[in-house]
Scaffold this motif. Structure first.
Motif, PDB file in Angstrom:
ATOM      1  N   ASN A 216       0.825  -1.212   0.000  1.00  0.00           N
ATOM      2  CA  ASN A 216       0.000   0.000   0.000  1.00  0.00           C
ATOM      3  C   ASN A 216       0.858   1.260   0.000  1.00  0.00           C
ATOM      4  O   ASN A 216       0.527   2.248  -0.654  1.00  0.00           O
ATOM      5  N   GLU A 217       1.964   1.220   0.745  1.00  0.00           N
ATOM      6  CA  GLU A 217       2.840   2.388   0.797  1.00  0.00           C
ATOM      7  C   GLU A 217       3.560   2.577  -0.535  1.00  0.00           C
ATOM      8  O   GLU A 217       3.727   3.713  -1.002  1.00  0.00           O
ATOM      9  N   ILE A 218       3.996   1.498  -1.149  1.00  0.00           N
ATOM     10  CA  ILE A 218       4.620   1.618  -2.465  1.00  0.00           C
ATOM     11  C   ILE A 218       3.623   2.199  -3.456  1.00  0.00           C
ATOM     12  O   ILE A 218       3.938   3.105  -4.234  1.00  0.00           O
ATOM     13  N   ASP A 219       2.401   1.686  -3.405  1.00  0.00           N
ATOM     14  CA  ASP A 219       1.359   2.131  -4.330  1.00  0.00           C
ATOM     15  C   ASP A 219       1.010   3.605  -4.141  1.00  0.00           C
ATOM     16  O   ASP A 219       0.543   4.265  -5.068  1.00  0.00           O
ATOM     17  N   LYS A 220       1.218   4.114  -2.966  1.00  0.00           N
ATOM     18  CA  LYS A 220       0.899   5.509  -2.691  1.00  0.00           C
ATOM     19  C   LYS A 220       1.814   6.453  -3.465  1.00  0.00           C
ATOM     20  O   LYS A 220       1.428   7.573  -3.808  1.00  0.00           O
ATOM     21  N   TRP A 221       3.022   5.993  -3.752  1.00  0.00           N
ATOM     22  CA  TRP A 221       4.020   6.900  -4.338  1.00  0.00           C
ATOM     23  C   TRP A 221       4.556   6.457  -5.693  1.00  0.00           C
ATOM     24  O   TRP A 221       5.147   7.264  -6.420  1.00  0.00           O
ATOM     25  N   PHE A 222       4.392   5.189  -6.016  1.00  0.00           N
ATOM     26  CA  PHE A 222       4.966   4.681  -7.268  1.00  0.00           C
ATOM     27  C   PHE A 222       3.899   3.999  -8.131  1.00  0.00           C
ATOM     28  O   PHE A 222       2.887   3.509  -7.625  1.00  0.00           O
ATOM     29  N   LEU A 223       4.143   3.956  -9.415  1.00  0.00           N
ATOM     30  CA  LEU A 223       3.203   3.365 -10.368  1.00  0.00           C
ATOM     31  C   LEU A 223       3.363   1.854 -10.396  1.00  0.00           C
ATOM     32  O   LEU A 223       4.257   1.309 -11.054  1.00  0.00           O
TER      33      LEU A 223
END
Length: 813
Positions: A216-223
């Motif tokens: 979820n944190e990766i998805d918040k900032w990266f595609l």
């Protein structure tokens, strides 16, 4: 030493928003025997998860949660989750007393977080929908060369952590990488790889919830394709030969169902249900003894239905049917949405979409205007009444009654959301109603809370069971803590450990001698309180289980207190402050470990406090004497800590505290006085915290008014007030919403600034502690007390699970 596995829950604090207009608001061998019971207890935990907690949490994962949760428990210390009752209604006229001065410096003041009271009540406001991710332009995933470079740099920086390869070490490193602020945002590759490593380390540790959090944190900032990544990795974890991992994976998959439904993504929701179903089918069935009946035929074992795997599969089957039904129902909603694009005033389309928003999503602020334009005359009229925001308690109760009646005939999800809307009106109405009208509203609230009690999360709001490594970082993330607060806590615990006496105690007046150092700011002599102050921050950080760094430190501290306990009376000290602090420490230790060697001493200490309460509900400086709110606040803290530990606490003790609070409440609702009606700063913080545990939710007008007043108090570097900060920060944390989001960074950053960095010439040993200079209670508690209360305030994010405004993750499992 003492250990207990309390390891499963997923906090995601969606902040509590205003409800106006419908918006959501070192191990000792003597204790090694504890290790095995912990392992064996996992099946019991599964039953709790899948039986009581899961049925609820998972139901909430797919359905909505209700407006206020209360628990009451039987006087027997069972594992059953407590129910609830309202205590805040016990308001009685009291004799007006002259204004009293500010509370005298507690002879031994201490800290204590927020667990709830026993049989009386303990509410939990309905969690809002998950907070939307910040709107930002997402970055592309760095190329392989950039990732390789970043990975090399990260592994060099954390080489000592990577050298530890046990699952618990991998878990700790994953949690460390997820601490907010640890990332280097100026280097996209380092940022991405740090989060990627957090995900992969969580996979190695087989912790599906942390895997999901990292994604979820990766998805918040990266595609990235977050749904696909979650499904693939959870599927991999579901292949584990360990049933506990398989169950946790199934739970994590089901937790994603609610998030998918929140986006009306029914296909994704079904994929998660299918994954959970496949995981559940891999659980090895327990052995069942089959006895022949009197005709020689095999007889069905009545315990079959109680097996964890059977409960899980039955639950998944129900969830699957629910989601399939939701998907079919949404076809009409999708068609209505399309029609509204061309005909925004179409009555039928407004009715269909409005009902979906209100009953399915609990988004009343969006749905009510549509119902007001809809084709259903009854709903149209009720929506208009609701939107008019009536101020009269009779009108408020009437709107609440109408939503309650409409909810009775609805399905479970819609019923809970309709009841929540009814609670939105009942709570302010109850605060202003009188006589029979008030009684009727109170009864309606109890009906709804009884219904809500069927849906209780495993990680109880208000409890102190979020201190394990995994829950700790999740609560830290959603509460507003960061890497700096965690590093400050580490330095503070190190300082405390260096100043423990050889006999296990901490001495407020003598700690420099035991630390063999030049540290200054000793206080008065309070050995019992000093030891409690020394212990509590370690307990707050979960440093009690075997293998934890400071396990031996905690063991020695508890042994010191046990030696000091009066074997006949059960108290640790005749000083009420000191005794309460020691009782809090002992009850927390027992609650976190369930070590039976602690139970009898903890219960005896609780019994002493119960018997020491004065007839007006207060506690004085000695047993049975008339008291004040300062002393009473600590006794209340001790009893609610005991309640969460499932020790026996009479509900009358809590009800009497409510009476005392009524007696010292400021007539204008601005706070609470010392021993008469007033609105002192520290006493108001203490009183409001007690009220939150006694049933007042963030929608209660009196609580909102008091919290708004409390928020006006500023503490500065030159005028610290740790006693006030300690209580006020807990109260704000439980209140949630924008009030907490404003309060937290100011308090957090001030404490970080005030922590001693050991730079004063000749005083390097003070590094990690806090100076009491300039505070009203500097003389009494000295540097030891100030360090303890400062640490507890920085641990607030996970010291106790927030009562209001927590995110769906607390409920999802």
């Amino acid at each position: 030493m003492y250990d207990r596995d309390d390891d499963d829950d997923e906090p995601r604090r969606g902040r509590n928003r205003s409800r106006k207009g419908g918006a959501k608001r070192s191990t000792d061998r003597r204790y090694e025997e504890d290790d095995e019971p912990e392992k064996k207890s996992y099946s019991g935990m599964l039953i709790l998860l899948i039986g009581g907690g899961v049925g609820l949490v998972l139901l909430l994962a797919v359905g909505g949660a209700i407006g206020a949760y209360f628990w009451t428990r039987s006087s027997k210390a069972t594992e059953a989750v407590p129910r609830i009752d309202v205590v805040a209604q016990y308001r009685q006229p009291v004799e007006t007393k002259p204004e009293a001065p500010a509370p005298p410096p507690p002879k031994a003041t201490e800290k204590e977080p927020a667990p709830p009271p026993p049989p009386p009540i303990v509410p939990v406001a309905k969690p809002p929908e998950p907070k939307p991710a910040p709107k930002a332009n997402k970055l592309p995933v760095p190329d392989e060369a950039a990732q390789a470079r970043a990975e090399k740099e990260i592994k060099a920086k954390y080489k000592d952590d990577y050298a530890k390869t046990k699952p618990e070490d991998r878990l700790a490193l994953s949690a460390k990488f997820l601490q907010p602020g640890r990332e280097i945002r100026g280097d996209a590759a380092q940022w991405f790889v740090l989060l990627r490593e957090a995900r992969d380390l969580a996979m190695e540790a087989q912790r599906p919830r942390l895997v999901v959090e990292a994604i979820n944190e990766i998805d918040k900032w990266f595609l990235i394709d977050a749904q696909d990544m979650k499904l693939k990795l959870l599927t991999t974890l579901s292949q584990s030969p360990a049933d506990v991992v398989v169950v946790a994976t199934g739970m994590a998959a089901l937790s994603q169902v609610k998030l998918a439904l929140a986006d009306d993504n029914y296909d994704a929701a079904l994929r998660y249900v299918d994954l959970a179903e496949a995981a559940g089918q891999k659980i090895k069935p327990g052995k069942t003894e089959v006895k022949p009946d009197d005709k020689g035929k095999p007889e069905t074992n009545p315990e079959d239905d109680k097996k964890p795997e059977a409960k899980l599969l039955a639950l998944i089957k129900t969830r699957k049917a629910d989601v399939q039904g939701y998907k079919k129902d949404y076809e009409a909603v999708a068609a209505a949405k399309a029609k509204l694009k061309d005909a925004p005033d179409d009555p039928e389309a407004n009715l269909t979409v409005g009902q979906h928003l209100c009953y399915f999503h609990d988004r009343w602020d969006e749905g009510l205007p549509m119902l007001a334009k809809g084709s259903d005359a009854v709903l149209q009229d009720l929506a208009k009444k609701d939107l008019s925001q009536p101020a009269d308690p009779v009108a408020q109760a009437a709107v609440g009654d109408d939503w309650y009646k409409l909810g009775i005939l609805k399905g479970e999800r819609a019923k809970l959301n309709a009841y929540d809307r009814a609670m939105y009106w009942y709570e302010p109405a109850e605060a202003k109603a009188i006589g029979d009208a008030k009684t009727k509203i109170t009864n309606q609230i109890k009906l709804i809370r009884d219904k809500a009690a069927e849906h209780i999360p495993r990680l109880l709001p208000g409890s102190y069971y979020g201190r394990n490594v995994e829950d700790r970082v999740l609560l830290l993330r959603e509460g507003g803590g960061n890497v700096l607060t965690e590093e400050a806590v580490e330095r503070g615990l190190e300082w405390l450990s260096l100043h423990q006496a050889p006999d296990g105690g901490w001495y407020t007046d003598f700690f420099p001698t035991h630390g063999k150092c030049e540290c200054g700011d000793t206080g008065e002599k309070h050995d019992i309180a000093g030891t409690a102050f020394g212990l509590l921050p370690f307990l707050g950080a979960g440093e009690i289980h075997p293998g934890s760094r400071f396990n031996r430190t905690v063991t020695r501290g508890l042994e010191f207190l046990k030696r000091k306990q009066n074997k006949e009376k059960g108290n640790f000290s005749d000083n009420a402050y000191e005794n309460a602090l020691a009782t809090i420490a002992f009850c927390e230790a027992y609650g976190l470990t369930r070590d039976q060697r602690l139970r009898s001493a903890a219960q005896a200490a609780v019994n002493y406090i119960v018997g020491a309460q004065y007839s007006d509900g207060s506690w004085g400086y000695s047993a049975g004497t008339k008291g004040d709110l300062s002393v009473t606040g600590w006794q209340f803290s001790a009893l609610k800590t005991a309640y969460y530990a499932k020790l026996t606490v009479p509900d009358t003790s809590f009800r009497n505290v409510a009476r005392f609070l009524d007696a010292v409440a400021d007539p204008s609702g601005l706070g609470y006085g010392y021993n008469a009606p007033a609105a002192g700063r520290a006493t108001s913080a203490t009183g409001l915290l007690c009220r939150e545990y006694l049933g007042w939710t963030s929608r209660r007008p009196e609580l909102a008014k008091g919290m708004n007043q409390l928020a006006q108090n500023n503490v500065t570097r030159d005028a610290p007030s740790i006693y006030f900060l300690f209580y006020a920060t807990q109260a704000m944390h439980h209140f949630g919403g924008k009030t907490w989001e404003t309060w937290n960074p100011k308090t957090r950053d001030l404490l970080l600034e005030l922590q001693d960095q050991g730079l004063t010439p000749g005083r390097s040993h003070q590094k990690g502690s806090w100076s009491p200079y300039g505070d009203d209670y500097a003389k009494q508690g000295g540097r030891l007390m100030f360090t303890s209360l400062s640490l507890l305030t920085l641990e607030v994010y996970y010291y106790s699970v927030p009562l209001n405004g927590y995110g769906a993750a607390v409920l999802l499992e």
